[in-house]
Write a protein that holds these residues in place. Structure first.
Motif, PDB file in Angstrom:
ATOM      1  N   ASP A 154     -49.430 -18.553 -10.236  1.00  0.00           N
ATOM      2  CA  ASP A 154     -49.216 -18.469  -8.820  1.00  0.00           C
ATOM      3  C   ASP A 154     -49.142 -19.944  -8.656  1.00  0.00           C
ATOM      4  N   GLU A 155     -48.162 -20.239  -7.915  1.00  0.00           N
ATOM      5  CA  GLU A 155     -47.788 -21.550  -7.417  1.00  0.00           C
ATOM      6  C   GLU A 155     -48.576 -22.415  -6.816  1.00  0.00           C
ATOM      7  N   LEU A 156     -49.749 -21.618  -5.872  1.00  0.00           N
ATOM      8  CA  LEU A 156     -50.996 -22.413  -5.413  1.00  0.00           C
ATOM      9  C   LEU A 156     -52.223 -22.290  -6.378  1.00  0.00           C
ATOM     10  N   ASP A 197     -39.331 -14.825  -4.676  1.00  0.00           N
ATOM     11  CA  ASP A 197     -40.673 -15.545  -4.282  1.00  0.00           C
ATOM     12  C   ASP A 197     -41.389 -14.534  -3.455  1.00  0.00           C
ATOM     13  N   VAL A 199     -44.664 -14.330  -1.348  1.00  0.00           N
ATOM     14  CA  VAL A 199     -45.681 -15.142  -0.394  1.00  0.00           C
ATOM     15  C   VAL A 199     -46.452 -14.268   0.376  1.00  0.00           C
ATOM     16  N   TRP A 227     -47.088 -16.745  -4.582  1.00  0.00           N
ATOM     17  CA  TRP A 227     -47.708 -17.810  -3.753  1.00  0.00           C
ATOM     18  C   TRP A 227     -48.837 -16.896  -2.897  1.00  0.00           C
ATOM     19  N   ARG A 290     -45.429 -26.348   2.150  1.00  0.00           N
ATOM     20  CA  ARG A 290     -45.791 -26.368   0.601  1.00  0.00           C
ATOM     21  C   ARG A 290     -46.922 -27.400   0.159  1.00  0.00           C
ATOM     22  N   THR A 294     -50.721 -26.388  -1.079  1.00  0.00           N
ATOM     23  CA  THR A 294     -51.253 -26.982  -2.488  1.00  0.00           C
ATOM     24  C   THR A 294     -52.492 -27.844  -2.554  1.00  0.00           C
TER      25      THR A 294
END
Ligand code: GLU
Length: 302
Positions: A154-156, A197, A199, A227, A290, A294
């Motif tokens: 996961d990007e976060l 993506d 989200v 995300w 973003r 984060t």
């Protein structure tokens, strides 16, 4: 030119509230700042719970907050042919079977832990091979899932590893009402719509590895990025749910709240400003959503 694509995927089953405003504004701003395409998919398969009022409320909220999208609205209720095609693919791989088991039967067989929301389907209850097919769409079907750890990054949140067989056993994949389960519909549509993506709220984090598994079975690759944004919680730490009607956006609007005001509240939750202040769409898009997502440490809803 970026070829990245995200989707907004509301379920029109109740009134949109501040929690939805938060996650959809985050998803939309993340995408628009990065130049991704934004698709709108109405997840309207649950005929018992979907209402025209809820759909109207959802579309109204997007417009009110300035959340726009590209191309026509996609309605899952109009995509039956694609879901049947997916089931045929899965059946062709010998991984789906008919299941007429009741919840009570499953509870008894799987000895769920106290408080478990999910009723696991234990593999011992799998039927004999002559029911491993997809010939009657008026019967529940399950996906045979072998124990294996599946990791998504996961990007976060970083790497998330789940063994779907341990969480769900063999999950429902098709419902006797003639529609795919949530997990199949999402995996099938994200694949078919070219989504790059995803989200969405972090309540769905645990589902991501199962959705990746289904995606692979349907012939998709692992390139999807995830995300999962934090959920907004109320004073007692519970996530805002549709039952918090006083926090419905339409109620706030009727009381005189403005879109700028709601965007300001979201910006405060993101840690972009110390106290809510009205924010136009342009000012909201100036925020680096973003990095805010984060770096944020999440407080409860005030
Ligand atoms: N329709 C789902 C919901 O409103 C979201 C599905 C998804 O983003 O994968 O909870």
């Amino acid at each position: 030119m970026s070829a990245r694509v995200t989707r907004l995927a509301p379920s029109p089953t109740g009134r949109m509230h501040l929690g939805h405003a938060f996650s959809f504004l985050c998803a939309w701003a993340l995408a628009r700042r990065a130049g991704w395409k934004v698709l709108l998919r109405l997840e309207d398969l649950d005929a018992q719970r979907v209402t025209p009022e809820a759909e109207a409320d959802t579309l109204w909220m997007f417009e009110w907050l300035g959340i726009d999208w590209d191309g026509p609205i996609v309605r899952q209720s109009e995509r039956g042919a694609w879901y049947r095609e997916c089931m045929t693919r899965l059946a062709g791989q010998g991984v789906v079977f008919e299941s007429t088991h009741s919840r009570a039967q499953l509870r008894e067989a799987s000895a769920p832990n106290e408080g478990d929301a999910v009723v696991r389907f234990p593999r011992e209850l799998r039927p004999t091979r002559d029911e491993w097919h997809f010939v009657n769409e008026s019967v529940n079907h399950r996906l045979a899932v072998e124990p294996a750890k599946i990791t998504v990054t996961d990007e976060l949140r970083g790497a998330i590893t789940v063994n779907p067989a341990a969480v769900w056993g063999d999950p429902l994949i098709w419902l006797k009402s003639g529609v795919p389960s949530y997990q199949l519909a999402v995996a099938a549509d994200d694949l078919a719509m070219g989504v790059t993506d995803v989200v969405r709220g972090e309540d769905l984090l645990e589902s991501a590895p199962l959705q990746l598994h289904i995606r692979r079975l349907l012939g998709g690759d692992d390139s999807l990025r995830w995300w999962h944004v934090p959920l907004i919680r109320d004073e007692s730490g519970r996530r805002l749910a549709k039952r918090h009607d006083d926090l419905a956006i339409s109620t706030l609007a009727a009381r005189g709240e403005t879109p700028d005001g709601v965007r300001g509240l979201v910006a405060q939750w993101l840690g972009a400003i110390p106290a809510p202040q009205p924010l136009s769409i342009a000012s909201f898009l100036d925020l680096d959503v973003r990095s805010l997502l984060t770096s944020k440490v999440w407080p409860n809803y005030p």
